[in-house]
Design a protein around this motif. Structure first.
Motif, PDB file in Angstrom:
ATOM      1  N   THR A  45       0.839  -1.188   0.000  1.00 14.69           N
ATOM      2  CA  THR A  45       0.000   0.000   0.000  1.00 14.69           C
ATOM      3  C   THR A  45       0.881   1.248   0.000  1.00 14.69           C
ATOM      4  O   THR A  45       2.085   1.163   0.255  1.00 14.69           O
ATOM      5  CB  THR A  45      -0.920   0.022   1.230  1.00 14.69           C
ATOM      6  N   VAL A  46       0.280   2.393  -0.250  1.00 21.11           N
ATOM      7  CA  VAL A  46       1.004   3.656  -0.313  1.00 21.11           C
ATOM      8  C   VAL A  46       0.776   4.432   0.980  1.00 21.11           C
ATOM      9  O   VAL A  46      -0.334   4.450   1.512  1.00 21.11           O
ATOM     10  CB  VAL A  46       0.536   4.488  -1.529  1.00 21.11           C
ATOM     11  N   GLY A  47       1.821   5.071   1.485  1.00 24.67           N
ATOM     12  CA  GLY A  47       1.690   5.938   2.644  1.00 24.67           C
ATOM     13  C   GLY A  47       1.584   5.243   3.973  1.00 24.67           C
ATOM     14  O   GLY A  47       1.170   5.852   4.955  1.00 24.67           O
ATOM     15  N   GLY A  48       1.947   3.958   4.041  1.00 24.07           N
ATOM     16  CA  GLY A  48       1.876   3.245   5.305  1.00 24.07           C
ATOM     17  C   GLY A  48       0.481   2.831   5.717  1.00 24.07           C
ATOM     18  O   GLY A  48       0.258   2.491   6.887  1.00 24.07           O
ATOM     19  N   ALA A  49      -0.482   2.861   4.796  1.00 23.09           N
ATOM     20  CA  ALA A  49      -1.856   2.472   5.131  1.00 23.09           C
ATOM     21  C   ALA A  49      -1.927   0.970   5.384  1.00 23.09           C
ATOM     22  O   ALA A  49      -1.247   0.185   4.723  1.00 23.09           O
ATOM     23  CB  ALA A  49      -2.805   2.858   3.995  1.00 23.09           C
ATOM     24  N   ARG A  50      -2.774   0.577   6.334  1.00 20.66           N
ATOM     25  CA  ARG A  50      -3.045  -0.830   6.610  1.00 20.66           C
ATOM     26  C   ARG A  50      -4.502  -1.098   6.233  1.00 20.66           C
ATOM     27  O   ARG A  50      -5.416  -0.540   6.831  1.00 20.66           O
ATOM     28  CB  ARG A  50      -2.791  -1.176   8.072  1.00 20.66           C
ATOM     29  N   ILE A  51      -4.690  -1.946   5.232  1.00 16.95           N
ATOM     30  CA  ILE A  51      -6.029  -2.216   4.706  1.00 16.95           C
ATOM     31  C   ILE A  51      -6.512  -3.552   5.253  1.00 16.95           C
ATOM     32  O   ILE A  51      -5.890  -4.594   5.032  1.00 16.95           O
ATOM     33  CB  ILE A  51      -6.017  -2.238   3.171  1.00 16.95           C
ATOM     34  N   THR A  52      -7.615  -3.518   5.995  1.00 12.33           N
ATOM     35  CA  THR A  52      -8.257  -4.739   6.486  1.00 12.33           C
ATOM     36  C   THR A  52      -9.647  -4.924   5.892  1.00 12.33           C
ATOM     37  O   THR A  52     -10.280  -5.948   6.125  1.00 12.33           O
ATOM     38  CB  THR A  52      -8.357  -4.698   8.018  1.00 12.33           C
ATOM     39  N   ASP A  53     -10.117  -3.945   5.143  1.00 15.50           N
ATOM     40  CA  ASP A  53     -11.444  -4.008   4.535  1.00 15.50           C
ATOM     41  C   ASP A  53     -11.437  -5.023   3.389  1.00 15.50           C
ATOM     42  O   ASP A  53     -10.657  -4.893   2.442  1.00 15.50           O
ATOM     43  CB  ASP A  53     -11.819  -2.624   4.007  1.00 15.50           C
ATOM     44  N   PRO A  54     -12.299  -6.059   3.436  1.00 17.24           N
ATOM     45  CA  PRO A  54     -12.333  -7.046   2.349  1.00 17.24           C
ATOM     46  C   PRO A  54     -12.700  -6.459   0.993  1.00 17.24           C
ATOM     47  O   PRO A  54     -12.418  -7.075  -0.043  1.00 17.24           O
ATOM     48  CB  PRO A  54     -13.401  -8.055   2.814  1.00 17.24           C
ATOM     49  N   SER A  55     -13.323  -5.289   0.975  1.00 19.38           N
ATOM     50  CA  SER A  55     -13.704  -4.696  -0.307  1.00 19.38           C
ATOM     51  C   SER A  55     -12.502  -4.264  -1.132  1.00 19.38           C
ATOM     52  O   SER A  55     -12.657  -3.919  -2.307  1.00 19.38           O
ATOM     53  CB  SER A  55     -14.610  -3.485  -0.067  1.00 19.38           C
ATOM     54  N   ALA A  56     -11.307  -4.283  -0.548  1.00 19.05           N
ATOM     55  CA  ALA A  56     -10.102  -3.942  -1.301  1.00 19.05           C
ATOM     56  C   ALA A  56      -9.553  -5.123  -2.097  1.00 19.05           C
ATOM     57  O   ALA A  56      -8.553  -4.971  -2.807  1.00 19.05           O
ATOM     58  CB  ALA A  56      -9.019  -3.421  -0.356  1.00 19.05           C
ATOM     59  N   ASP A  57     -10.207  -6.288  -2.010  1.00 18.95           N
ATOM     60  CA  ASP A  57      -9.720  -7.478  -2.727  1.00 18.95           C
ATOM     61  C   ASP A  57      -9.627  -7.233  -4.222  1.00 18.95           C
ATOM     62  O   ASP A  57      -8.644  -7.613  -4.873  1.00 18.95           O
ATOM     63  CB  ASP A  57     -10.649  -8.673  -2.462  1.00 18.95           C
ATOM     64  N   LEU A  58     -10.648  -6.608  -4.790  1.00 15.36           N
ATOM     65  CA  LEU A  58     -10.657  -6.411  -6.237  1.00 15.36           C
ATOM     66  C   LEU A  58      -9.527  -5.483  -6.666  1.00 15.36           C
ATOM     67  O   LEU A  58      -8.924  -5.680  -7.725  1.00 15.36           O
ATOM     68  CB  LEU A  58     -12.007  -5.854  -6.687  1.00 15.36           C
ATOM     69  N   ALA A  59      -9.210  -4.462  -5.852  1.00 16.51           N
ATOM     70  CA  ALA A  59      -8.098  -3.565  -6.186  1.00 16.51           C
ATOM     71  C   ALA A  59      -6.780  -4.326  -6.185  1.00 16.51           C
ATOM     72  O   ALA A  59      -5.915  -4.083  -7.042  1.00 16.51           O
ATOM     73  CB  ALA A  59      -8.051  -2.401  -5.193  1.00 16.51           C
TER      74      ALA A  59
END
Length: 464
Positions: A357-371
């Motif tokens: 990810t960019v900027g140190g973001a931590r993504i736990t949202d499953p909706s980011a799977d497609l991205a």
């Protein structure tokens, strides 16, 4: 007739009792919570009734004026609290060492004092001169802000009687001890005793109290679990040491929503709020770049844009393929790669894959799977697509896309920031609630990952 029980040991966390001391409670698995319990007397006599000190009233006749909120002066914190501090509220703020808890609360105390409210800041970890130096550096000096360095609960309550503040900040609960309690400072018994006393004083005086708490190496709040039950609001202060971005997340709130987040940024002059953080987790490219895709995640009720980057490289010789992730869950990325292999016909087994990810973001949202799937497919085929495109959707093992919650808020945020195309799962838009008016954003619904790649012209031409 009363019956005298044999001396035993009791867990202060769950109440388990035993005939011998153990280091770890066999019932709740808490370490160091088993203490010796003296002989107790059980009786079958009924509890005597007593006259109530206040008369019970119908709930509609109870005055709500005593619970009017007061703004802290920091908009992002007021957002998380639900509109400010309620008189008598007890707030627990926990976070890792060095994340900026003391800096944030010193700013809160200064803003509260500048509004004409008397404030008491009690530090148990630093000297008064150290806090004074920080206040000078962060411009947190105010006439109504009082400072005391104490570790004894009785002395702290004496300062409260003398100063009569409307807000007290205690940094931290693990450094203060009560003479009437057992154990050492920071222990289970001491933390419970000190917190109970502060809650009692806060409710009696109508004084808001903010307590700083430590966290364990696993990320949980240190101390007994009852600490979180005793207070009214529990806030977690999160952030990466290598990034200036900070986030305050509410996990419990008796006076407001428990799913809000506030965004801050740590700088040389202290900590400042970030009311519009979407641009922190994306990069700007003059031309489209293969291997990048933007998505919209939900942090509480706030939609945030985040960029996912992927890199795919051939495996040299017979070296096993590597999977490296940063900011996204490793197991979900492995599952998405398997779906791309089987459902989208992309060769992934003999390639190194890096996802970040960019900027140190931590993504736990499953909706980011497609991205993630779009970024990896774009990197694998070395093909780009238009810049102002984003993708949202949870990927299933069958290659299907599942509905995205709060889609209307997500697409509205993307439209506000100038995006032109959003790829979302089929039947995600809830037209019954009224779709937002979009200016330039076109929403395309697709049923599967393969169809999403087809819309972006990322499907592999040949079939294996």
């Amino acid at each position: 007739m009363a019956k005298k029980q044999q001396d035993s040991y009791q867990c202060t966390e769950c109440g388990w009792t035993g005939v011998r001391w153990v280091g770890r409670c066999p019932q709740c698995q808490a370490w160091g919570s088993v203490v010796e319990r003296g002989a107790s007397v059980s009786t079958s006599t009924a509890v005597r009734t007593s006259a109530p000190t206040t008369r019970a009233l119908p709930i509609a006749q109870v005055s709500a004026q005593a619970s009017d909120r007061h703004l802290t002066g920091i908009g992002e914190l007021d957002r998380v609290l639900g509109g400010g501090l309620v008189p008598g509220v007890v707030v627990l703020l926990a976070g890792e060492p060095g994340v900026g808890k003391s800096t944030l609360l010193l700013e809160v105390a200064a803003q509260w004092a500048r509004a004409g409210h008397r404030t008491l800041y009690v530090t148990g970890e630093e000297s008064a001169s150290q806090v004074r130096l920080r206040a000078t550096r962060t411009d947190a000096l105010a006439d109504e802000l009082y400072l005391a360095a104490e570790n004894d609960l009785g002395t702290v309550l004496g300062h409260v009687e003398e100063v009569e503040p409307s807000l007290m900040v205690l940094d931290s609960i693990q450094t203060v001890s009560a003479g009437s309690g057992d154990g050492v400072s920071g222990g289970v018994a001491q933390v419970r005793e000190v917190t109970t006393a502060l809650v009692r004083v806060a409710k009696a005086r109508g004084m808001a109290v903010i307590i700083v708490g430590h966290v364990t190496k696993d990320g949980g709040i240190a101390g007994p679990r009852t600490l979180e039950h005793l207070v009214d609001v529990v806030l977690n202060f999160e952030g990466d040491r290598h990034s200036g971005f900070r986030m305050v997340r509410a996990t419990k709130n008796r006076y407001g929503p428990a799913d809000e987040v506030g965004c801050f940024e740590m700088g040389e002059g202290g900590i400042v709020e970030v009311p519009d953080p979407s641009g922190l987790f994306t990069t700007r490219h003059d031309e489209p770049v293969p291997g990048t895709c933007v998505t919209v995640t939900m942090e509480g009720r706030r939609p945030l844009l985040a960029e996912v980057q992927g890199l795919v490289a051939p495996v040299p010789n017979e070296t096993p393929a590597r999977r490296v992730t940063n900011g996204v869950d490793f197991s979900r990325v492995a599952m998405i790669l398997a779906v791309l292999q089987r459902k989208a016909r992309l060769p992934m087994s003999r390639r190194d894959v890096y996802v970040s990810t960019v900027g140190g973001a931590r993504i736990t949202d499953p909706s980011a799977d497609l991205a993630v799937a779009v970024a990896v497919a774009s990197a694998s085929l070395n093909r780009n697509f238009p810049r102002r495109v984003l993708a949202m959707g949870e990927v299933g093992l069958a290659g299907d896309l599942r509905r995205v919650p709060a889609l209307e808020r997500r697409v509205a945020e993307a439209d506000r920031l100038g995006f032109e195309l959003a790829i979302v799962p089929t039947n995600s838009r809830d037209n019954s609630r009224g779709a937002p008016k979009l200016h330039n954003l076109k929403v395309v619904e697709v049923p599967s990952v393969a169809d999403a790649l087809g819309v972006l012209d990322l499907r592999r031409a040949e079939r294996r």
